[in-house]
Design a protein around this motif. Structure first.
Motif, short mmCIF file in Angstrom:
data_model
loop_
_atom_site.label_atom_id
_atom_site.label_comp_id
_atom_site.label_asym_id
_atom_site.label_seq_id
_atom_site.Cartn_x
_atom_site.Cartn_y
_atom_site.Cartn_z
N LEU A 550 0.84 -1.19 0.00
CA LEU A 550 0.00 0.00 0.00
C LEU A 550 0.88 1.24 0.00
O LEU A 550 1.96 1.24 0.60
CB LEU A 550 -0.88 0.00 1.24
CG LEU A 550 -1.85 -1.18 1.36
CD1 LEU A 550 -2.63 -1.09 2.65
CD2 LEU A 550 -2.79 -1.24 0.17
N SER A 551 0.38 2.25 -0.67
CA SER A 551 1.13 3.51 -0.67
C SER A 551 0.73 4.31 0.56
O SER A 551 -0.23 3.97 1.25
CB SER A 551 0.80 4.30 -1.94
OG SER A 551 -0.57 4.61 -1.91
N GLU A 552 1.45 5.38 0.79
CA GLU A 552 1.17 6.24 1.94
C GLU A 552 -0.25 6.83 1.82
O GLU A 552 -0.95 6.98 2.81
CB GLU A 552 2.24 7.33 1.99
CG GLU A 552 2.22 8.23 3.21
CD GLU A 552 2.40 7.52 4.55
OE1 GLU A 552 3.04 6.45 4.59
OE2 GLU A 552 1.87 8.05 5.54
N GLU A 553 -0.68 7.14 0.56
CA GLU A 553 -2.03 7.70 0.40
C GLU A 553 -3.08 6.64 0.72
O GLU A 553 -4.12 6.93 1.29
CB GLU A 553 -2.29 8.17 -1.05
CG GLU A 553 -1.43 9.32 -1.51
CD GLU A 553 -0.07 8.84 -1.98
OE1 GLU A 553 -0.01 8.04 -2.93
OE2 GLU A 553 0.95 9.24 -1.35
N GLN A 554 -2.79 5.39 0.31
CA GLN A 554 -3.79 4.35 0.55
C GLN A 554 -3.90 4.01 2.03
O GLN A 554 -4.95 3.67 2.52
CB GLN A 554 -3.41 3.08 -0.24
CG GLN A 554 -3.62 3.23 -1.73
CD GLN A 554 -3.00 2.07 -2.48
OE1 GLN A 554 -1.90 1.63 -2.20
NE2 GLN A 554 -3.72 1.55 -3.45
N GLN A 555 -2.77 4.09 2.71
CA GLN A 555 -2.80 3.80 4.15
C GLN A 555 -1.92 4.82 4.87
O GLN A 555 -0.72 4.59 5.07
CB GLN A 555 -2.27 2.38 4.40
CG GLN A 555 -2.50 1.93 5.82
CD GLN A 555 -1.67 0.70 6.16
OE1 GLN A 555 -0.98 0.15 5.32
NE2 GLN A 555 -1.72 0.28 7.41
#
Ligand SMILES: Cc1ncc(COP(=O)(O)O)c(C=O)c1O
Length: 770
Positions: A550-555
């Protein structure tokens, strides 16, 4: 002669010899005392310096990890914990759950025969169980074992492709643990031709086949040494080299470097893998000046310095495997081998100056980096060289080549002093035959060109693949060292190790260390590399879309959440005290309560909002448990409000009831809601009978109502306990009661993450709406 007379005589002798003033007895005692003090100080000082220098140079990770291994207790994730190990939100958890089931289903059908074959022998084949156990970080193991349980069973090879029991051809990058340097087809030919050379003799041992002389000559030329001895495996050859170094130098200590693997002999396993305390092997920091200083300082004790040149790829790190792929930081590899070559030169100089034998363990690097192995690749010569794996053209082998003075196994001056190093299968004719084919091939002038071409091809593949990975914004890169390559993860993740399963699904055969260390054989063509790139990219893309990375935006805050999860898990595993001896009936009572709590959780606490309501109401209940002793009215009012919130959560957000609860307890959501209704009815009755429906009247009657609520609670709870005792038995009644009373505590423990998960779900919804 008394002590005094002896001392006086010594003093007379000193004064006579030095012409100094006559020394009287009392001065003599002082001088003697001072001399003893000076000697003690020198000895202590030396010991202190040795301790300080050793501590500076010693690699602490192996000792530390060994100690830690005794403390870390095993724990296994449940299916749900598996997909939540990094604190991923609901949406990702759902995707991951589907992905695992899909992947497991795919393997079950595609590799049905291989899996069945593996299941048939797993319990009887300890080697398979060992390699299986090391593929996956241990908390994830239970789920992987239950759902996957893969087994590589192969029946044919063709170039770098393997045919498995299910009839699929897969691309092999395992390199057969390092044996397959030249390509399987060449080995098949060498094994066949080698047998042709010796078949008239068969397995005769003791007398030697003439071919042995040819092999010895070729090995001496390649290794630049004077003598050769043959063994059956790399481990055995390392043991032989170390033993000969100790025998010939009459010293005890061996120096190894952190992370270097030298086979399974516990005499060189400082870290995990062995339980034996090592007092004759120092494991020092690689590429560190303190190590050089220590070698110089303790030269008189050191029998040999042992290095594994493949460490240039990942100095001071354990041999790569997917179990160490937790964070990207742990997987740094050395960009260039120049600094390692410089380090080897420094080691060589120190060993030469201190007269310490330098051993190159080239079991892995020999004939892989270059026809002349690491000695040729780094331009540094060793005193003893150990070979294995590929050098017998596909047959099992270990070889030690060394300088004459280090290869002696007897002492010409003390005939009873011998180093008994020999084995039944030394110089087995079939092994010698295949080795001869290999050595003649590797020393041909054209072969160096084959190595160069393969290295360049691998380098081009690495470059092109990294461009593709970067263009697709995938969080991994590949790096190589000759034809050895590894996958490097750019982001820490709890799931990086899963890539090996996605690659297997794409038809790539990996060794049990997964993507930690992969090998391309010299027969890898451009087409094979292209296929490998396609497979790697597809595997990585699928893994990303399955929400494992997961990316930082997703999590948001994922790295922090992940690390904190892991930290607390480790702490929990370390501080877990041994379970006290609990009587079986009490244990069963406890288990039954926890089982029912779990049933409740699964059947009627699945909604995050309801979990959040439970967290709120449980916190209030606990506060009320204390408050009731000082302010009954407030405690009962707050408690009732909390009960109301709790029931609303059940009535609106969850299915009506779970069967077990109704069957066992005679309760369902409707009945529980009616009880809550009963509580609300009490103040209404008071207001109506007072003939005034105002807040003032309510305020005046509420202390009485609070008492009635308390009595009603006691009646409802006591009544239900009696009902259960009558319908079932006292134990069932008590189980219900204890569960009810402790629910607030366990609910807090179970749902304390619900606010953050709720926030994530809301943010994800917002993201979707955008
Ligand atoms: C550098 C090194 N030394 C020794 C060994 C042990 O060799 P074997 O497995 O043949 O005993 C290995 C095996 O991987 C190795 O890589």
């Amino acid at each position: 002669m008394s002590l005094n007379e002896a001392l006086q005589k010594t003093l007379d002798w000193i004064t006579h010899a030095t012409g100094a003033q006559t020394l009287i007895l009392s001065e003599g005692w002082i001088v003697l005392g001072l001399m003893i003090l000076v000697i003690a100080a020198v000895v202590m000082g030396r010991k202190l310096i040795t301790a300080v220098l050793t501590l500076r140079a010693l690699a602490l990770t192996p000792t530390f990890s060994r100690r830690l291994s005794k403390w870390v207790k095993s724990y296994a994730y449940s299916d749900e914990e598996f997909v939540r190990a990094d604190g991923g939100g609901e949406r990702w958890v759902a995707l991951r759950t589907q992905a695992i089931d899909r992947l497991a289903g795919f393997f079950q059908t595609r590799y049905a025969k291989s899996i069945a074959w593996g299941d048939g022998i797993r319990e009887s084949f300890s080697d398979l169980r060992f390699t299986d156990a090391n593929r996956v970080p241990f908390p994830f193991m239970r789920v992987m074992r239950e759902k996957f349980n893969l087994c590589s069973v192969v029946t044919a090879s063709d170039g770098p492709k393997l045919l498995d029991l299910d009839g699929q051809w897969t691309l092999d990058v395992s390199g057969s643990y390092g044996l397959n340097v030249a390509g399987f087809d060449r080995y098949k030919e060498w094994m066949h031709k080698g047998w042709e050379q010796v078949k008239d003799l068969g397995p005769v041992l003791g007398p030697l086949h003439p071919i042995v002389a040819d092999n010895i000559a070729l090995l001496k030329t390649i290794s630049h040494t004077d003598e050769v001895s043959f063994h059956m495996s790399g481990t055995e050859a390392v043991m032989a080299a170390v033993r000969m170094a100790r025998f010939n130098t009459r010293r005890k200590l061996i120096v190894c470097f952190s992370g270097a693997y030298h086979g399974w002999w516990d005499g060189v396993q400082a870290g995990l893998g062995s339980e034996r305390e090592l007092t004759d092997c120092l494991t020092l920091k690689d590429l560190h000046p303190a190590s050089l200083a220590l070698i110089r300082w303790r030269a008189q004790e050191i029998a040999a310095v042992l290095i594994n040149p493949v460490q240039s790829f990942h100095p001071n790190s354990p041999p790569p495997s997917d179990t160490v792929l937790l964070t990207s930081a742990m997987r740094k590899t050395e960009e260039s081998s120049t600094s390692y070559a410089e380090w080897l030169r420094q080691l060589r100089d120190v060993c030469t100056a201190c007269d310490i034998p330098l051993i190159f363990d080239e079991v892995y690097t020999g004939f892989r980096l270059a026809p002349g192995g690491a000695q040729e690749y780094f331009g540094v010569r060793a005193d003893l060289v150990v070979y294995g794996k590929t050098v017998a053209g596909g047959m099992p082998i270990g070889v030690v080549c060394g300088k004459r003075e280090l290869m002696k196994r007897f002492d010409s001056e003390h005939p009873m002093r011998i180093a008994y190093v020999i084995g039944t299968f030394s110089a087995h004719p079939l092994v010698m035959g295949a080795m001869n084919e290999f050595l003649r091939w590797v020393t041909q002038p054209d072969t160096a060109q084959v190595y160069d071409t393969a290295r360049q091809r691998c380098a081009r593949w690495v470059q092109a693949t990294n461009q593709q990975l970067a263009a697709s914004a995938l969080p991994l890169r590949v790096v190589h060292f000759g034809t050895v390559w590894t996958v490097l993860f750019k982001e820490p993740s709890r799931y990086n190790w899963l890539l090996q399963y996605y690659l297997r699904a794409e038809g790539v055969t990996l060794s049990w260390v997964g993507t930690g260390r992969c090998l391309s054989s010299l027969d890898f063509t451009e087409d094979d590399y292209q296929e490998l790139q396609d497979k790697l990219l597809r595997a990585a893309r699928t893994m990303r879309s399955d929400a494992w990375w997961l990316s930082e935006e997703q999590q948001p805050g994922r790295e922090k959440i992940m690390r904190s999860h892991l930290f607390w898990e480790m702490v929990g595993s370390l501080v877990r005290v041994p379970a006290p001896r609990v009587p079986a009936p009490l244990k069963n009572f406890y288990t039954e309560i926890m089982r029912r709590k779990h049933d409740d959780h699964v059947a009627s606490h699945s909604n995050i909002i309801n979990q959040f309501f439970h967290l709120l109401s449980s916190s209030v209940f606990i506060y009320c448990y204390v408050l009731i002793f000082s302010d009954l009215t407030l405690a009962m009012s707050l408690g009732l409000a909390a009960l109301f919130v709790r029931q609303i959560g059940h009535a609106i957000l969850e299915p009506p009831c779970h069967d077990k609860e109704e069957l066992l307890l005679g309760l369902n959501t409707r009945k529980k809601t009616m009880v809550v209704g009963g509580y609300l009815l009490l103040p209404v009755i008071h207001l109506v009978s007072a003939g005034s429906v105002t807040m003032e009247t309510l305020g005046a009657t509420i202390p009485v109502v609070a008492w009635q609520w308390l009595l009603m609670t006691l009646a409802v709870v006591g009544g239900h306990v009696s009902y259960l005792a009558w319908k079932h038995d006292l134990r069932s009644a008590m189980i219900w009661f204890v569960k009810l009373a402790t629910d607030p505590l366990t609910d807090i423990a179970a749902y304390y993450t619900s606010p953050s998960r709720l926030m994530q779900a809301i943010q994800a919804r917002k993201g979707e709406a955008l």
